[in-house]
Design an enzyme around this catalytic site. Structure first.
Site, short mmCIF file in Angstrom:
data_model
loop_
_atom_site.label_atom_id
_atom_site.label_comp_id
_atom_site.label_asym_id
_atom_site.label_seq_id
_atom_site.Cartn_x
_atom_site.Cartn_y
_atom_site.Cartn_z
N LEU A 29 1.67 4.73 -1.72
CA LEU A 29 1.34 3.45 -1.13
C LEU A 29 0.97 3.69 0.33
O LEU A 29 1.59 4.54 1.00
CB LEU A 29 2.54 2.48 -1.20
CG LEU A 29 2.93 1.96 -2.59
CD1 LEU A 29 4.17 1.07 -2.48
CD2 LEU A 29 1.80 1.21 -3.25
N ASP A 30 -0.02 2.97 0.82
CA ASP A 30 -0.40 3.10 2.23
C ASP A 30 0.76 2.73 3.13
O ASP A 30 1.68 2.01 2.73
CB ASP A 30 -1.59 2.20 2.54
CG ASP A 30 -2.85 2.60 1.79
OD1 ASP A 30 -2.93 3.77 1.36
OD2 ASP A 30 -3.73 1.75 1.62
N VAL A 31 0.70 3.18 4.36
CA VAL A 31 1.81 2.95 5.29
C VAL A 31 2.05 1.47 5.52
O VAL A 31 3.20 1.04 5.76
CB VAL A 31 1.54 3.69 6.63
CG1 VAL A 31 0.37 3.05 7.37
CG2 VAL A 31 2.77 3.75 7.50
#
Length: 234
Positions: free
Chosen positions: A101-103
């Site tokens: 998952l993106d930050v």
């Protein structure tokens, strides 16, 4: 298994520190002090104690984490805390995120040290559905919403890609909140799909993977081990 390897597998010690602990008399084997690092042990039946604490091999782990914002899935330390830093387990650094998952994306993240299980979850061949909730910058209503739902169902051509996305399901929960179900895991796919529709994602949350939904009792940053039945879903 060699004793020094067993120590490094079951404690925070590296192999070199394990050998030092043995030389310093910090380890007992079946109640007797031992200093030979090459000693072969029965990992099932022998009792190894380091500074008063009995050690045991760590089995395969399967973790559900409610990933918070500003935490990254990388193994290396960077600008943000890592997801494995949130997991209070021995040898947590051996756990690998199952997909990423993106930050700035929150929600369901799975971690494991079982590579085969991870592959079953992430392999495009298995087409494991992932559900995301997106907060959008621009409202989608009426004919625009119907057009977007159709485009997503047919497959979108993303910038820089040579093939369209696999058919997906777009459901509008409100004019600025959308639920998107995809079976792929392309780079920044959800954000790029909405960009292809002329919109922008302000925030993104993953709510489920396959038949496994994020536990509603987990606050952001909290985690728990999967049940036997949950592991068997994949």
């Amino acid at each position: 298994m060699r004793l020094d390897r067993f120590l490094s597998e079951t404690s925070p010690l590296t192999r070199s520190l394990a050998k030092r602990a043995l030389k310093n008399g910090e380890v007992t084997l079946n109640g007797e002090p031992i200093k030979q690092s090459a000693t072969q042990i029965d990992t099932e039946n022998d009792v190894v104690v380091l500074n008063g604490e009995r050690l045991a091999l760590v089995g395969l782990r399967y973790i559900m984490l409610h990933k918070p914002v500003d935490v990254e899935c990388n193994a290396r330390r960077g600008l943000y805390p890592r997801v494995i830093d949130l997991i209070d387990l021995p040898k947590a650094d051996r756990l690998q995120p199952v997909g990423r998952l993106d930050v700035d994306t929150t929600g369901l993240l799975l971690l494991t040290d079982d590579g085969q299980w991870s592959h079953r979850v992430t392999s495009p061949r298995h087409r494991c559905a992932k559900v995301y909730i997106a907060e959008l910058a621009e409202p989608m209503e009426g004919a625009t919403a119907e057009w977007a739902i159709g485009q997503v169902a047919d497959g979108l051509m993303l910038d820089g890609e040579e093939t369209p996305t696999q058919p997906a399901i777009l459901r509008l929960l409100s004019p600025t909140q959308a639920e998107l179900t995809i079976t792929e895991g392309r780079y920044h796919q959800v954000k790029r799909m909405f960009a292809a529709l002329g919109n922008h994602v302000n925030s993104l949350h993953r709510s489920s993977i396959g038949d496994l939904a994020l536990d509603a009792n987990l606050a952001p940053g909290e985690w728990r081990e999967l049940t036997v039945d949950e592991i068997a879903l994949f």
